[in-house]
Motif scaffolding. Structure first.
Motif, PDB file in Angstrom:
ATOM      1  N   GLY A  50       5.121 -11.134  -0.221  1.00 13.78           N
ATOM      2  CA  GLY A  50       3.964 -11.453   0.610  1.00 13.78           C
ATOM      3  C   GLY A  50       3.246 -10.187   1.058  1.00 13.78           C
ATOM      4  N   VAL A  51       2.436 -10.325   2.090  1.00 16.70           N
ATOM      5  CA  VAL A  51       1.670  -9.195   2.632  1.00 16.70           C
ATOM      6  C   VAL A  51       2.621  -8.058   3.011  1.00 16.70           C
ATOM      7  CG1 VAL A  51       0.160  -8.464   4.511  1.00 16.70           C
ATOM      8  CG2 VAL A  51      -0.214 -10.668   3.409  1.00 16.70           C
ATOM      9  N   GLY A  52       2.250  -6.851   2.613  1.00 24.54           N
ATOM     10  CA  GLY A  52       3.057  -5.663   2.878  1.00 24.54           C
ATOM     11  C   GLY A  52       4.029  -5.321   1.758  1.00 24.54           C
ATOM     12  N   SER A  53       4.238  -6.245   0.843  1.00 25.50           N
ATOM     13  CA  SER A  53       5.167  -6.006  -0.267  1.00 25.50           C
ATOM     14  C   SER A  53       4.567  -5.026  -1.267  1.00 25.50           C
ATOM     15  CB  SER A  53       5.488  -7.320  -0.989  1.00 25.50           C
ATOM     16  OG  SER A  53       6.163  -8.194  -0.135  1.00 25.50           O
ATOM     17  N   VAL A  54       5.451  -4.358  -1.992  1.00 23.36           N
ATOM     18  CA  VAL A  54       5.044  -3.429  -3.044  1.00 23.36           C
ATOM     19  C   VAL A  54       5.589  -3.958  -4.366  1.00 23.36           C
ATOM     20  CG1 VAL A  54       5.212  -1.070  -3.932  1.00 23.36           C
ATOM     21  CG2 VAL A  54       4.986  -1.457  -1.461  1.00 23.36           C
ATOM     22  N   THR A  55       4.703  -4.049  -5.347  1.00 26.82           N
ATOM     23  CA  THR A  55       5.057  -4.536  -6.677  1.00 26.82           C
ATOM     24  C   THR A  55       4.896  -3.399  -7.678  1.00 26.82           C
ATOM     25  OG1 THR A  55       4.258  -6.740  -6.134  1.00 26.82           O
ATOM     26  CG2 THR A  55       4.484  -6.235  -8.456  1.00 26.82           C
ATOM     27  N   LEU A  56       5.874  -3.253  -8.547  1.00 26.30           N
ATOM     28  CA  LEU A  56       5.800  -2.287  -9.643  1.00 26.30           C
ATOM     29  C   LEU A  56       5.379  -3.040 -10.895  1.00 26.30           C
ATOM     30  CD1 LEU A  56       6.314   0.558 -10.835  1.00 26.30           C
ATOM     31  CD2 LEU A  56       8.666  -0.194 -11.277  1.00 26.30           C
ATOM     32  N   VAL A  57       4.224  -2.666 -11.437  1.00 25.73           N
ATOM     33  CA  VAL A  57       3.712  -3.282 -12.662  1.00 25.73           C
ATOM     34  C   VAL A  57       3.964  -2.295 -13.800  1.00 25.73           C
ATOM     35  CG1 VAL A  57       1.680  -4.187 -13.857  1.00 25.73           C
ATOM     36  CG2 VAL A  57       1.923  -4.513 -11.375  1.00 25.73           C
ATOM     37  N   THR A  58       4.696  -2.767 -14.797  1.00 25.61           N
ATOM     38  CA  THR A  58       4.977  -1.945 -15.973  1.00 25.61           C
ATOM     39  C   THR A  58       4.196  -2.532 -17.141  1.00 25.61           C
ATOM     40  OG1 THR A  58       7.190  -1.535 -15.104  1.00 25.61           O
ATOM     41  CG2 THR A  58       6.811  -0.973 -17.403  1.00 25.61           C
ATOM     42  N   PHE A  59       3.537  -1.662 -17.871  1.00 24.16           N
ATOM     43  CA  PHE A  59       2.690  -2.098 -18.976  1.00 24.16           C
ATOM     44  C   PHE A  59       3.463  -2.072 -20.291  1.00 24.16           C
ATOM     45  CE2 PHE A  59       0.051  -0.677 -15.526  1.00 24.16           C
ATOM     46  CZ  PHE A  59      -0.836  -1.725 -15.409  1.00 24.16           C
ATOM     47  N   ALA A  60       2.953  -2.754 -21.283  1.00 26.16           N
ATOM     48  CA  ALA A  60       3.628  -2.920 -22.569  1.00 26.16           C
ATOM     49  C   ALA A  60       3.873  -1.581 -23.261  1.00 26.16           C
ATOM     50  CB  ALA A  60       2.796  -3.823 -23.474  1.00 26.16           C
ATOM     51  N   GLU A  61       4.893  -1.593 -24.107  1.00 29.39           N
ATOM     52  CA  GLU A  61       5.208  -0.429 -24.927  1.00 29.39           C
ATOM     53  C   GLU A  61       3.969  -0.018 -25.709  1.00 29.39           C
ATOM     54  OE1 GLU A  61       8.304   1.057 -24.968  1.00 29.39           O
ATOM     55  OE2 GLU A  61       9.018  -0.435 -23.528  1.00 29.39           O
ATOM     56  N   SER A  63       1.306   1.304 -24.498  1.00 26.43           N
ATOM     57  CA  SER A  63       0.123   1.348 -23.639  1.00 26.43           C
ATOM     58  C   SER A  63      -0.053   2.765 -23.104  1.00 26.43           C
ATOM     59  CB  SER A  63       0.292   0.387 -22.463  1.00 26.43           C
ATOM     60  OG  SER A  63      -0.737   0.564 -21.529  1.00 26.43           O
ATOM     61  N   ASP A  64      -1.313   3.152 -22.883  1.00 25.19           N
ATOM     62  CA  ASP A  64      -1.555   4.466 -22.283  1.00 25.19           C
ATOM     63  C   ASP A  64      -1.555   4.381 -20.753  1.00 25.19           C
ATOM     64  OD1 ASP A  64      -3.913   3.048 -22.088  1.00 25.19           O
ATOM     65  OD2 ASP A  64      -5.211   4.724 -22.639  1.00 25.19           O
ATOM     66  N   MET A  65      -1.258   3.190 -20.223  1.00 26.77           N
ATOM     67  CA  MET A  65      -1.212   3.001 -18.775  1.00 26.77           C
ATOM     68  C   MET A  65       0.163   3.373 -18.233  1.00 26.77           C
ATOM     69  SD  MET A  65      -4.116   1.797 -17.559  1.00 26.77           S
ATOM     70  CE  MET A  65      -3.686   0.909 -16.077  1.00 26.77           C
ATOM     71  N   LYS A  66       0.160   4.128 -17.149  1.00 27.02           N
ATOM     72  CA  LYS A  66       1.403   4.472 -16.458  1.00 27.02           C
ATOM     73  C   LYS A  66       1.807   3.293 -15.577  1.00 27.02           C
ATOM     74  CE  LYS A  66      -0.169   9.207 -15.983  1.00 27.02           C
ATOM     75  NZ  LYS A  66      -0.724  10.160 -15.044  1.00 27.02           N
ATOM     76  N   PRO A  67       3.109   3.116 -15.316  1.00 24.51           N
ATOM     77  CA  PRO A  67       3.509   2.077 -14.367  1.00 24.51           C
ATOM     78  C   PRO A  67       2.739   2.249 -13.055  1.00 24.51           C
ATOM     79  CG  PRO A  67       5.428   3.007 -15.435  1.00 24.51           C
ATOM     80  CD  PRO A  67       4.250   3.865 -15.835  1.00 24.51           C
ATOM     81  N   ALA A  68       2.414   1.122 -12.413  1.00 18.65           N
ATOM     82  CA  ALA A  68       1.573   1.152 -11.217  1.00 18.65           C
ATOM     83  C   ALA A  68       2.264   0.447 -10.060  1.00 18.65           C
ATOM     84  CB  ALA A  68       0.241   0.470 -11.514  1.00 18.65           C
ATOM     85  N   LYS A  69       2.119   1.020  -8.869  1.00 20.72           N
ATOM     86  CA  LYS A  69       2.628   0.367  -7.665  1.00 20.72           C
ATOM     87  C   LYS A  69       1.446  -0.197  -6.890  1.00 20.72           C
ATOM     88  CE  LYS A  69       6.851   3.016  -7.017  1.00 20.72           C
ATOM     89  NZ  LYS A  69       7.578   3.939  -6.115  1.00 20.72           N
ATOM     90  N   HIS A  70       1.535  -1.504  -6.597  1.00 16.48           N
ATOM     91  CA  HIS A  70       0.504  -2.210  -5.841  1.00 16.48           C
ATOM     92  C   HIS A  70       1.085  -2.651  -4.504  1.00 16.48           C
ATOM     93  CE1 HIS A  70      -1.377  -3.712  -9.887  1.00 16.48           C
ATOM     94  NE2 HIS A  70      -1.566  -2.428  -9.684  1.00 16.48           N
ATOM     95  N   LYS A  71       0.340  -2.414  -3.426  1.00 19.24           N
ATOM     96  CA  LYS A  71       0.746  -2.897  -2.104  1.00 19.24           C
ATOM     97  C   LYS A  71      -0.167  -4.048  -1.712  1.00 19.24           C
ATOM     98  CE  LYS A  71       2.162  -1.626   2.450  1.00 19.24           C
ATOM     99  NZ  LYS A  71       2.769  -0.560   3.195  1.00 19.24           N
ATOM    100  N   ILE A  72       0.433  -5.195  -1.407  1.00 18.98           N
ATOM    101  CA  ILE A  72      -0.329  -6.392  -1.056  1.00 18.98           C
ATOM    102  C   ILE A  72      -0.852  -6.277   0.371  1.00 18.98           C
ATOM    103  CG2 ILE A  72      -0.241  -8.899  -0.765  1.00 18.98           C
ATOM    104  CD1 ILE A  72       1.994  -8.894  -2.913  1.00 18.98           C
ATOM    105  N   VAL A  73      -2.179  -6.456   0.512  1.00 15.86           N
ATOM    106  CA  VAL A  73      -2.850  -6.367   1.808  1.00 15.86           C
ATOM    107  C   VAL A  73      -3.150  -7.763   2.346  1.00 15.86           C
ATOM    108  CG1 VAL A  73      -4.911  -5.505   2.988  1.00 15.86           C
ATOM    109  CG2 VAL A  73      -3.843  -4.135   1.190  1.00 15.86           C
ATOM    110  N   GLU A  74      -3.553  -8.682   1.462  1.00 17.37           N
ATOM    111  CA  GLU A  74      -3.850 -10.059   1.855  1.00 17.37           C
ATOM    112  C   GLU A  74      -3.540 -10.984   0.698  1.00 17.37           C
ATOM    113  OE1 GLU A  74      -7.670 -12.853   3.080  1.00 17.37           O
ATOM    114  OE2 GLU A  74      -7.795 -10.708   3.469  1.00 17.37           O
ATOM    115  N   LEU A  75      -2.935 -12.122   1.022  1.00 15.17           N
ATOM    116  CA  LEU A  75      -2.613 -13.130   0.029  1.00 15.17           C
ATOM    117  C   LEU A  75      -2.946 -14.482   0.658  1.00 15.17           C
ATOM    118  CD1 LEU A  75      -1.350 -13.963  -2.686  1.00 15.17           C
ATOM    119  CD2 LEU A  75       0.885 -13.854  -1.602  1.00 15.17           C
ATOM    120  N   ASP A  76      -4.154 -14.974   0.386  1.00 13.25           N
ATOM    121  CA  ASP A  76      -4.664 -16.203   0.987  1.00 13.25           C
ATOM    122  C   ASP A  76      -4.748 -17.280  -0.101  1.00 13.25           C
ATOM    123  OD1 ASP A  76      -6.136 -18.279   2.113  1.00 13.25           O
ATOM    124  OD2 ASP A  76      -7.584 -16.951   3.083  1.00 13.25           O
TER     125      ASP A  76
END
Length: 173
Positions: A50-61, A63-76
């Motif tokens: 929920g709000v305040g949580s941090v999610t680690l998004v890992t992209f496919a093998e 991919s030129d994208m680095k893993p990303a950390k997202h912090k949830i601010v609002e989930l309505d």
């Protein structure tokens, strides 16, 4: 270091509640299965999802994208609004300090929806031509590809992905 906000609207024939559930609420379960060539995994590494949580998004093998950390601010879930901040990895680098996102899934015509995306880039330097415009354009292109390839009424190379998403969406309760 003035922030740069970019607004984008994407129309889709799927209803907002289904798209919100797939792309936000159940993203950790659905997206790696539906788009395995883009997402490898979503993992909640802090909080309960929920709000305040941090999610680690890992992209496919590959991919030129680095893993990303997202912090949830609002989930309505009632109003289909999702706000989060990219706090580490992903497109951040020498140019960007952070990026804030607001996604709103509104009702569109014929039972579909309009996804409104506001991305606010917080640059490290005042020089906005320092690669940020390229990052913004690439982000807009990626948003369109990821969201539109799941529209079952659009004919595209990604037809099988659209079919898998539709099956997943209409079996989610």
């Amino acid at each position: 270091m003035a922030p740069i906000t970019v607004d984008q609207e994407i129309s889709c024939s799927l209803p907002p509640q289904k798209l919100f559930k797939a792309f936000v609420v159940d993203a950790d379960k659905l997206m790696p299965k539906v788009i395995p060539n883009f997402f490898k995994s979503f993992e909640t590494i802090e909080g309960d999802g929920g709000v305040g949580s941090v999610t680690l998004v890992t992209f496919a093998e590959g991919s030129d994208m680095k893993p990303a950390k997202h912090k949830i601010v609002e989930l309505d879930e009632e109003n289909h609004v999702f706000k989060y901040n990219l706090i580490e990895g992903g497109i951040l680098g020498e140019d960007l300090e952070s990026v804030s996102y607001i996604l709103k899934f509104d009702k569109g015509g014929d039972g579909g929806c309009v996804i409104k995306i506001a991305s606010t880039c917080h640059p490290k330097k005042d020089d906005h031509d320092h690669g940020i415009k390229e990052i913004i354009e690439k982000g807009k292109e990626t948003n369109s590809k990821v969201l539109l390839r799941h529209d079952p009424y659009r004919r595209s190379y990604y037809g099988s992905v659209s079919h898998r998403l539709c099956i997943a969406l209409f079996t989610v309760h």
